[in-house]
Design a protein around this motif. Structure first.
Motif, short mmCIF file in Angstrom:
data_model
loop_
_atom_site.label_atom_id
_atom_site.label_comp_id
_atom_site.label_asym_id
_atom_site.label_seq_id
_atom_site.Cartn_x
_atom_site.Cartn_y
_atom_site.Cartn_z
N TYR A 15 5.37 -2.15 -10.66
CA TYR A 15 4.52 -0.73 -10.21
C TYR A 15 3.53 -1.49 -9.21
O TYR A 15 2.67 -2.38 -9.82
N ARG B 128 0.40 -0.68 -6.17
CA ARG B 128 -0.17 -0.09 -5.44
C ARG B 128 -1.14 -0.40 -4.30
O ARG B 128 -1.72 -1.47 -4.40
N GLY C 286 -3.04 3.70 -0.40
CA GLY C 286 -3.04 4.65 -1.25
C GLY C 286 -1.24 4.78 -1.75
O GLY C 286 -1.10 5.47 -3.00
N GLU C 287 -0.50 4.28 -1.20
CA GLU C 287 1.09 4.14 -1.55
C GLU C 287 1.00 3.46 -3.09
O GLU C 287 0.54 2.50 -3.07
N GLU C 288 1.90 4.09 -3.90
CA GLU C 288 2.14 3.50 -5.22
C GLU C 288 3.42 3.78 -5.80
O GLU C 288 3.93 5.01 -5.25
N ASN D 201 7.77 6.74 -6.33
CA ASN D 201 6.49 7.13 -7.05
C ASN D 201 6.90 7.81 -8.24
O ASN D 201 7.90 8.06 -8.68
N MET E 277 -2.66 -5.26 -2.27
CA MET E 277 -2.02 -4.46 -3.31
C MET E 277 -2.28 -4.96 -4.57
O MET E 277 -2.75 -6.06 -4.60
N THR E 278 -2.03 -4.27 -5.33
CA THR E 278 -2.30 -4.44 -6.95
C THR E 278 -0.99 -4.31 -7.69
O THR E 278 -0.17 -3.48 -7.48
#
Length: 385
Positions: A190, A192, A196-198, A213, A231-232
């Motif tokens: 998962y 992010r 903003g896309e995750e 998503n 990203m995270t």
């Protein structure tokens, strides 16, 4: 051909072909039986191998029968050599297709086993399949007597022109290989992005990364952009992580009692709710003297990213119900406005009115205390939160 074909030659050749076809059917039935047993095992690799053998074994048996039939016929050396080369090349192509299926299936199986989900990394699957197919075709051409050295040279020169024309595509291809090789992102993670896309990574193919998503929609992200952006990754290095919930209580509350009740609620949520971490040790940290309450943070443990919403929902409901039962208040922000007005004096001093030309001094009487405007009211605000 040393002699003419007779009925005996045709009969022996037909028997050889029939034996090859019968052996192919027998092997197909045997492999189907093995496939049913392979489905019962946990390893997916045996299913891939049996499925590939189900394709190559009957074809190999039929080709072997045709080769035996060709040896029984009185063919010339030239025709016999051509038939043998053709059958060998056909067998190599069938084996190549089966090997490509086996390698691609094993790569996908390993990718799914590493992530623990039904995920895929089709970029590696497609690369391995193409490499195996190209090698098989080159070996088959060499078997037929076609020189592959000029072909390899032509492919090298043509590949340079293709590389110049497909710079963006190749950039995304190598970016996807780099992402998977560095293990920064794997199918099933998962992520992010800062834009903003995750969502969950479904697939990383030769051009883009497919992300699903939480609303079950697919987000397509080019591999080059994914490699350049910040990203995270909420799955690596560990899938379990902690979340924080902000709570506030009134100043009149006993903080020791508040901490004890909150930890009991945390333990109950961790033990009862699906997706929580049962062995998570809850924590309460008081941190702020606010305007009308004392704020603190509650730390909860969740199994993976999408579980946090259900756990927060259940924790807030249980904590609110428990605080009401224990008499612990959660004050809401309020504002109290008080207006204070001084009493009017008994009399006002006479204020002379300047004499105006054309007017009699008696025409403008002196203002009475009742006509004077009241003094401004003094306002005091008290903010209670």
């Amino acid at each position: 051909m040393n002699r003419d074909l007779v009925l005996h030659d045709w009969l022996v050749a037909g028997i050889a072909l029939a034996a090859g076809a019968a052996a192919g059917l027998l092997l197909r039935g045997l492999l189907r039986w093995l496939g049913r047993h392979a489905e019962r095992t946990r390893w997916r690799g045996d299913d891939v191998i049996v499925d590939a053998l189900r394709t190559i074994a009957p074809g190999a048996a039929l080709i072997a029968g045709a080769a035996v039939a060709a040896t029984t016929l009185p063919l010339t050396a030239r025709v016999s050599g051509f038939v043998n080369q053709s059958l060998t090349a056909l067998l190599i192509l069938i084996a190549t297709l089966s090997a490509a299926r086996v390698v691609a299936g094993l790569v996908q199986s390993v990718a799914g086993a590493r992530t623990g989900v039904a995920a895929s990394a089709s970029i590696f699957v497609n690369i391995t399949r193409i490499v195996v197919l190209v090698m098989g075709v080159l070996v088959a051409l060499e078997t037929l007597g076609v020189s592959i050295a000029p072909l390899v040279t032509a492919l090298g020169v043509g590949g340079l022109a293709v590389a110049l024309a497909l710079q963006d595509t190749l950039a995304n291809l190598f970016a996807g290989v780099h992402i998977l090789a560095s293990k920064t992102v794997q199918p099933g993670d998962y992520i992010r992005l800062t834009s903003g896309e995750e969502g969950y990574v479904v697939d990383i193919n030769w051009r883009n990364t497919v992300v699903r998503n939480l609303s079950n929609n697919l987000v397509i992200i080019p591999n080059g952009r994914l490699a350049r952006t910040n990203m995270t990754n909420f799955t690596q290095p560990e899938q379990q992580f902690s979340i924080m919930v902000q709570v506030g209580v009134g100043y009149e509350s006993d903080l020791e009692h508040v901490e004890r009740v909150t930890l009991e609620v945390v333990d109950g949520v961790m033990a009862d709710i699906n997706g929580a971490v049962p062995d998570h040790e809850g924590a309460v940290r008081f941190h702020t003297f606010a305007d009308s309450r004392i704020n603190f943070t509650v730390i909860l443990g969740v199994g993976e990213f999408s579980d946090q919403y259900r756990i927060k929902h259940e924790f807030i409901k249980r904590l609110h119900r428990r605080f009401r039962a224990e008499g612990i208040s959660i004050p809401a922000p309020t504002r109290t406005v008080a207006l204070q007005q001084d009493e009017l004096p008994a009399s006002f001093p006479h204020t002379p009115v300047p004499h105006q030309r054309g007017a009699s001094p008696s025409a403008s009487p002196a203002p009475s205390p009742a006509d004077a405007p009241p003094p401004p009211a003094r306002r005091s605000d008290a903010l209670t939160q």
